[in-house]
Design an enzyme around this catalytic site. Structure first.
Site, mmCIF file in Angstrom:
data_model
loop_
_atom_site.group_PDB
_atom_site.id
_atom_site.type_symbol
_atom_site.label_atom_id
_atom_site.label_comp_id
_atom_site.label_asym_id
_atom_site.label_seq_id
_atom_site.Cartn_x
_atom_site.Cartn_y
_atom_site.Cartn_z
ATOM 1 N N ARG A 182 -6.438 -15.997 -10.790
ATOM 2 C CA ARG A 182 -5.165 -16.001 -10.067
ATOM 3 C C ARG A 182 -4.985 -17.334 -9.362
ATOM 4 O O ARG A 182 -5.922 -17.861 -8.762
ATOM 5 C CB ARG A 182 -5.110 -14.858 -9.047
ATOM 6 C CG ARG A 182 -5.115 -13.484 -9.699
ATOM 7 C CD ARG A 182 -4.993 -12.367 -8.691
ATOM 8 N NE ARG A 182 -5.152 -11.065 -9.333
ATOM 9 C CZ ARG A 182 -5.243 -9.912 -8.681
ATOM 10 N NH1 ARG A 182 -5.191 -9.895 -7.374
ATOM 11 N NH2 ARG A 182 -5.375 -8.784 -9.347
ATOM 12 N N ARG B 270 -10.719 -14.800 -1.117
ATOM 13 C CA ARG B 270 -9.580 -15.009 -2.019
ATOM 14 C C ARG B 270 -9.885 -16.210 -2.904
ATOM 15 O O ARG B 270 -9.777 -17.356 -2.460
ATOM 16 C CB ARG B 270 -8.299 -15.226 -1.214
ATOM 17 C CG ARG B 270 -7.029 -15.109 -2.042
ATOM 18 C CD ARG B 270 -5.793 -15.173 -1.163
ATOM 19 N NE ARG B 270 -5.656 -14.023 -0.305
ATOM 20 C CZ ARG B 270 -5.127 -12.855 -0.663
ATOM 21 N NH1 ARG B 270 -4.682 -12.690 -1.903
ATOM 22 N NH2 ARG B 270 -5.029 -11.856 0.176
ATOM 23 N N GLU C 150 -8.451 -5.304 2.385
ATOM 24 C CA GLU C 150 -8.219 -4.617 1.115
ATOM 25 C C GLU C 150 -9.330 -4.903 0.113
ATOM 26 O O GLU C 150 -9.731 -6.055 -0.074
ATOM 27 C CB GLU C 150 -6.881 -5.061 0.516
ATOM 28 C CG GLU C 150 -6.555 -4.397 -0.809
ATOM 29 C CD GLU C 150 -5.750 -5.287 -1.747
ATOM 30 O OE1 GLU C 150 -5.950 -5.171 -2.960
ATOM 31 O OE2 GLU C 150 -4.948 -6.098 -1.248
ATOM 32 N N SER D 178 -6.643 -1.547 -4.789
ATOM 33 C CA SER D 178 -5.242 -1.145 -4.752
ATOM 34 C C SER D 178 -4.987 -0.269 -5.972
ATOM 35 O O SER D 178 -5.155 -0.732 -7.105
ATOM 36 C CB SER D 178 -4.344 -2.389 -4.779
ATOM 37 O OG SER D 178 -3.025 -2.080 -4.430
ATOM 38 N N ARG E 37 -15.464 -8.931 -3.259
ATOM 39 C CA ARG E 37 -15.174 -8.380 -1.932
ATOM 40 C C ARG E 37 -16.175 -7.281 -1.562
ATOM 41 O O ARG E 37 -16.501 -7.109 -0.379
ATOM 42 C CB ARG E 37 -13.741 -7.860 -1.874
ATOM 43 C CG ARG E 37 -12.721 -8.991 -1.905
ATOM 44 C CD ARG E 37 -11.357 -8.558 -1.430
ATOM 45 N NE ARG E 37 -10.478 -9.714 -1.311
ATOM 46 C CZ ARG E 37 -9.312 -9.715 -0.679
ATOM 47 N NH1 ARG E 37 -8.887 -8.596 -0.099
ATOM 48 N NH2 ARG E 37 -8.573 -10.809 -0.600
#
Length: 430
Positions: free
Chosen positions: A262, A277, A349, A352, A391
């Site tokens: 990403r 991230r 988070e 999801s 994560r």
């Protein structure tokens, strides 16, 4: 993508759904294009009927020797053909314009999704575990002595730039163990089908799951037109792209461990610290393809599966339902699972889980044949992280850190580490 017939039947409901996402009404624009397209199609069909009639009359005029009428009718047929071609071209152009518009409009939230503008309006629906009371000030993952030699951001920056990391030694092994543990749990306990997929896909696959055309800046494209997947949602969901399958084949429940890429365009702030991230990361993705009647139950099932991974790792977490203004474009309902990170003193988070209804299926033209008979219907698709491996690594390290700089590891991982239970302050598995 939206069903144009549903918009025609109830434009007010369509606009109300967009309003819940904070968007302006679009039904008038959509229906104006649709009406223009349909008008051109009707004119083309009328012109074709006239051409067919004139073509029959040409032969009759020829047979009775009426040369003037024969020539007039031939000219009319030629004129009709040109008109039909022009009208069909116009209808195709309007259809392409309509499809492009529909592809860019986000999904409509389910009625049970709370209204709101951003993450402040999300609603907690479940909580597990209590954050540990540390006798010392807990550190962020990259500052823990046990971790520092095995998590190298400087070398990664030399190799690739910012937002990359080089893992080595005990930290790399722990990362690998986490991914293996997740896959084993999903396959052996949750009944998912383990799948190895490509990480390079054709553009139409990105369109199928909604990453394109609107969110292209969030992903990477190669010079020959392939796209690097931002998640295995793209590959797993598109397994049914263009297919019409038997209802008995459903549900299909997949899991895949892949690299993900990403660009993280526009992200900034604390979320970018350490490994939180990254441009390249690993994730175990879950995807379900099912009938409309079972999609809500599958959403609950997938949420429970992701939560189960965290519970086995003894990590405190909370689950929230995203409000209408905070959901991803393709979702009708999303559950975010947020793990406790003591180094940041907050929940972040880690998964999801979204149900998309038929939104992706229409884009992919993915249908099933009902067992009871009748016309094929669009499948429903769901996707979710089970979990983001990096994560999860952060959460294990921060929650397991000790005052002497070592890290105590969750018992469920010990078999994956040949019985090792800790990373000592020097960075060795012991």
């Amino acid at each position: 993508m939206h069903d144009i017939r549903a918009i025609r039947d109830n434009p007010a409901a369509f606009d109300a759904g967009l309003s819940r996402r904070g968007l302006s009404a679009m039904s008038s624009e959509v229906l104006a294009l649709d009406e223009a397209r349909r008008a051109l199609i009707l004119k083309a069909e009328t012109a074709q009927a006239e051409a067919n009639k004139a073509a029959k009359e040409v032969g009759a005029a020829k047979a009775r020797g009426d040369e003037d009428e024969f020539q007039r009718l031939r000219a009319q047929v030629a004129e009709n053909k040109a008109q039909i071609a022009s009208l069909n071209d116009g209808a195709k152009a309007k259809d392409a314009e309509l499809q492009a518009l529909l592809l860019g409009i986000p999904n409509i939230p389910y009625d049970d999704v709370p209204d709101g503008k951003d993450e402040a309006d999300n609603v907690e629906i479940h909580r597990y575990g209590n954050p540990r009371n540390f006798a010392f000030q807990p550190l962020e993952h990259y500052d823990i002595p046990a971790v520092q030699d095995g998590m190298d951001f400087e070398t990664a920056a030399k190799l690739s730039g910012s937002r990359f990391v080089l893992l080595s030694g005990s930290v790399a092994r722990l990362h690998r163990a986490l991914a293996q543990f997740m896959l084993d749990t999903h396959v052996e306990e949750h009944g998912l089908t383990e799948t190895i997929t490509p990480v390079l896909v054709r553009e139409e696959m990105m369109v199928g799951t909604g990453q394109l055309p609107k969110f292209g800046e969030d992903s990477y494209q190669t010079t020959n037109g392939w796209w690097l997947i931002p998640t295995a949602e793209v590959t797993l969901t598109n397994i049914v792209n263009g297919l019409t399958i038997e209802e008995s084949y459903l549900p299909r429940r997949y899991a895949a461990h892949t690299l993900c890429f990403r660009s993280e365009a526009g992200s900034a702030g604390r979320d970018t610290s350490g490994m939180l991230r990254q441009h390249q990361f690993e994730k175990v993705e879950m995807v379900t393809v099912c009938t409309p009647e079972t999609s809500d139950a599958e959403h609950t099932r997938m949420t429970t599966q992701a939560q189960n991974i965290l519970e086995k790792l003894e990590l405190p977490y909370r689950t929230v339902i995203l409000c209408s203004g905070d959901m991803g474009a393709g979702a009708r309902r999303t559950h975010d699972i947020e793990v406790w990170l003591p180094g940041q003193n907050t929940y972040r988070e880690i998964s999801s889980i979204s149900t998309c209804g038929a939104y992706q299926a229409r884009r992919m033209n993915a249908r099933y044949k009902p067992s009871a008979g009748g016309k094929p219907e669009f499948v429903h698709t769901l996707n979710g992280s089970g979990l983001a491996v990096g994560r999860t690594l952060i959460a294990v390290l921060e929650n397991g850190q000790e005052e002497d700089g070592s890290v105590t590891l969750p018992a469920v991982l010990h078999p994956y580490l040949r019985g090792k239970t800790r990373i000592d302050a020097s960075g060795s598995l012991v």
